[in-house]
Design a protein around this motif. Structure first.
Motif, mmCIF file in Angstrom:
data_model
loop_
_atom_site.group_PDB
_atom_site.id
_atom_site.type_symbol
_atom_site.label_atom_id
_atom_site.label_comp_id
_atom_site.label_asym_id
_atom_site.label_seq_id
_atom_site.Cartn_x
_atom_site.Cartn_y
_atom_site.Cartn_z
ATOM 1 N N VAL A 134 0.378 -32.922 9.802
ATOM 2 C CA VAL A 134 -0.581 -31.867 9.436
ATOM 3 C C VAL A 134 -1.735 -31.875 10.423
ATOM 4 N N VAL A 135 -2.321 -30.696 10.634
ATOM 5 C CA VAL A 135 -3.477 -30.580 11.533
ATOM 6 C C VAL A 135 -4.422 -29.510 11.009
ATOM 7 N N SER A 136 -5.730 -29.723 11.219
ATOM 8 C CA SER A 136 -6.737 -28.732 10.815
ATOM 9 C C SER A 136 -7.307 -28.036 12.058
ATOM 10 N N CYS A 137 -7.260 -26.703 12.048
ATOM 11 C CA CYS A 137 -7.871 -25.899 13.116
ATOM 12 C C CYS A 137 -9.186 -25.287 12.645
ATOM 13 N N ASP A 138 -9.709 -25.813 11.524
ATOM 14 C CA ASP A 138 -10.970 -25.306 10.974
ATOM 15 C C ASP A 138 -12.128 -26.055 11.636
ATOM 16 N N VAL A 139 -12.577 -25.548 12.787
ATOM 17 C CA VAL A 139 -13.636 -26.231 13.556
ATOM 18 C C VAL A 139 -15.035 -25.868 13.043
ATOM 19 N N VAL A 189 -0.064 -26.308 9.683
ATOM 20 C CA VAL A 189 -1.335 -26.028 10.353
ATOM 21 C C VAL A 189 -2.314 -25.369 9.389
ATOM 22 N N ASP A 190 -3.432 -26.042 9.151
ATOM 23 C CA ASP A 190 -4.499 -25.501 8.303
ATOM 24 C C ASP A 190 -5.449 -24.700 9.194
#
Length: 468
Positions: A134-139, A189-190
């Motif tokens: 899992v990965v977060s793209c919410d920068v 992908v979040d």
């Protein structure tokens, strides 16, 4: 979920069952009630109109008017139409691609997106035996990245690190590269959420989509927003090729308007329901089972699936062997039963899948809730091992100590002991050949596969645990 709609439909359908024959007048009256029930459930108006028109057309058909049980036939028509507007069958995730299969999650802020990433990761690992990253793209919200890191660790999924000073598209590309190198089956992908649909948000998620070319693009939406959930999903779908919807917070939504509107408004299937805060509280969306719940017929298939998947068979068999040897069922066993119930999503989740729950008085339902079960476990935890084995020793001073240790009242301790004694009596009847005899006498009182003894005792668990 669907509590209000279930109550309204139950009244309408009860009246129908008593009809010797159907006429245009009583069909018209019934459909007026159905229409009001759907509107009160916050189902989108175009969906209500279509639903009522389809039911009317089929209800006035020759097959219904000639039937010996026209009321039952009309109930079937209502059931079939509910299934139809929600999508006919369960739409599974499509992971048929060269690994890693990319699942992109989109949605507004506060919809439960990050939690849904963890729930989906857990479901894929446990049910599909997939390895997940899992990965977060919410920068924009560093807390979102930390939250995903925490819940990923909880479910045992690999977390790809990211930070607020990175470009979301670059994060996504690097995560995909890492997932390939580590031979992951799925990359979830979040993405960043906003308070509303805006141009900047859509441009960013379009760029991420173009960079990843995901096989699944799931829109996560809060069920409690009702028909607005369907409208928001439609706005997203116009900018992004959605493949399905995850409907969250359904445990807090008594109306069900979103579930009945989304498919018709967007053309996209609901693939999962989020049924609670725990990472295990995610279930595939089956339109036929949901229709059955709405019409008060329960969802025994899902219930049995949960029992088979989540009940600890070794513990259940150990308890059966203990009883066969003539040993007493004690409070430690009782606690184990409560914990297994909790493992299955809690009593509230189980009760809504049981047929006829709509007929149970509200005050009885309120007593059988997860908070009450938590209280029972806390009381047992405050006892010594000896007290759990020999509950008869628990008298005045011990009761006061147990109540103080569990943050409850002495009357709560008394209530637990009373419930336990009732359950213990049942268990004594099951020693030797008593269990088979009791099963035969109870046969037919509950849905197939739901517990020896055929019902929930005051403690909330079928005696002897759930069947294997």
């Amino acid at each position: 979920m669907f509590e209000n709609l279930q109550d309204r439909f139950e009244g309408v359908l009860t009246n129908l069952r008593g009809q010797g024959r159907l006429t245009e007048d009583n069909i018209k009256e019934t459909l007026r009630e159905v229409r009001m029930a759907l509107l009160e459930a916050d189902v989108a108006l175009p969906v209500v109109r279509r639903f009522v028109e389809e039911v009317r057309e089929k209800a006035l058909g020759e097959a219904v008017t000639r039937s010996l049980t026209p009321g039952q036939v009309l109930i079937k028509i209502v059931n079939d139409e509910l299934v139809s507007i929600m999508g006919q069958a369960n739409e599974q995730l499509d992971l048929t691609t060269q690994p890693p299969a990319v699942v992109l999650m989109a949605g507004l802020q506060g919809s439960g997106k990050t939690t849904s990433v963890a729930k989906l990761a857990r479901w894929l690992q446990e049910k599909q035996k997939k390895s997940v990253m899992v990965v977060s793209c919410d920068v924009y919200r560093p807390a979102a990245i930390e939250q995903l890191k925490t819940v990923a660790a909880e479910v045992g999924a690999e977390f790809y690190p990211s930070s607020g000073d990175q470009d979301p598209v670059e994060i996504a590309k690097r995560a995909l590269d890492s997932a390939r190198k580590h031979y992951k089956d799925v990359l979830i992908v979040d993405t960043a959420g906003r308070l509303h649909v805006d141009v900047a948000m859509m441009d960013e998620i379009k760029a991420i989509h173009a960079a990843l070319n995901p096989i699944e693009t799931l829109f996560v939406v809060d069920a409690m927003t009702g028909q607005d959930a369907a409208n928001t999903a439609k706005a997203f779908d116009e900018a992004l090729p959605l493949t399905g919807v995850i409907l969250t917070k359904t445990d807090g939504d008594a109306r069900g308007g979103a579930a009945l509107s989304i498919r018709q408004i967007t053309g996209k299937p609901i693939k999962f329901l989020g049924t609670g805060e725990k990472t295990a509280a995610l279930e595939p969306f089956h339109p036929d089972r949901v229709a059955s719940r709405i019409l008060g017929m329960g969802d025994v298939v899902s219930l049995v699936e949960e029992v088979q998947a989540k009940v600890d068979r070794d513990k259940a068999e150990k308890l059966v062997k203990k009883l066969k040897k003539g040993k007493d069922f004690d409070l430690a066993d009782f606690k184990e039963q409560l914990e297994q119930m909790n493992q299955m999503g809690g009593i509230a989740s189980l009760m809504e899948k049981l047929p006829g729950m709509g007929q149970i008085p509200e005050h009885v339902k309120n007593r059988a809730n997860d908070r009450e079960m938590g209280k029972l476990v806390a009381i047992i935890n405050s006892m010594t091992l000896n007290e759990r084995r020999f509950p008869a020793v628990i008298k005045g001073s011990r009761k006061r100590r147990i109540a103080a240790g569990s943050g409850t009242q002495v009357q709560d301790v008394n209530q637990l002991l009373k419930q336990f004694m009732q359950m213990q009596k049942m268990m004594k009847k099951m020693k030797g050949g008593g269990m088979a005899k009791m099963m035969r006498s109870m046969q037919g009182r509950m849905p197939p596969g739901f517990g020896p003894g055929g019902g929930l005792p005051p403690g909330g668990m079928p005696p002897g645990g759930f069947p294997m």
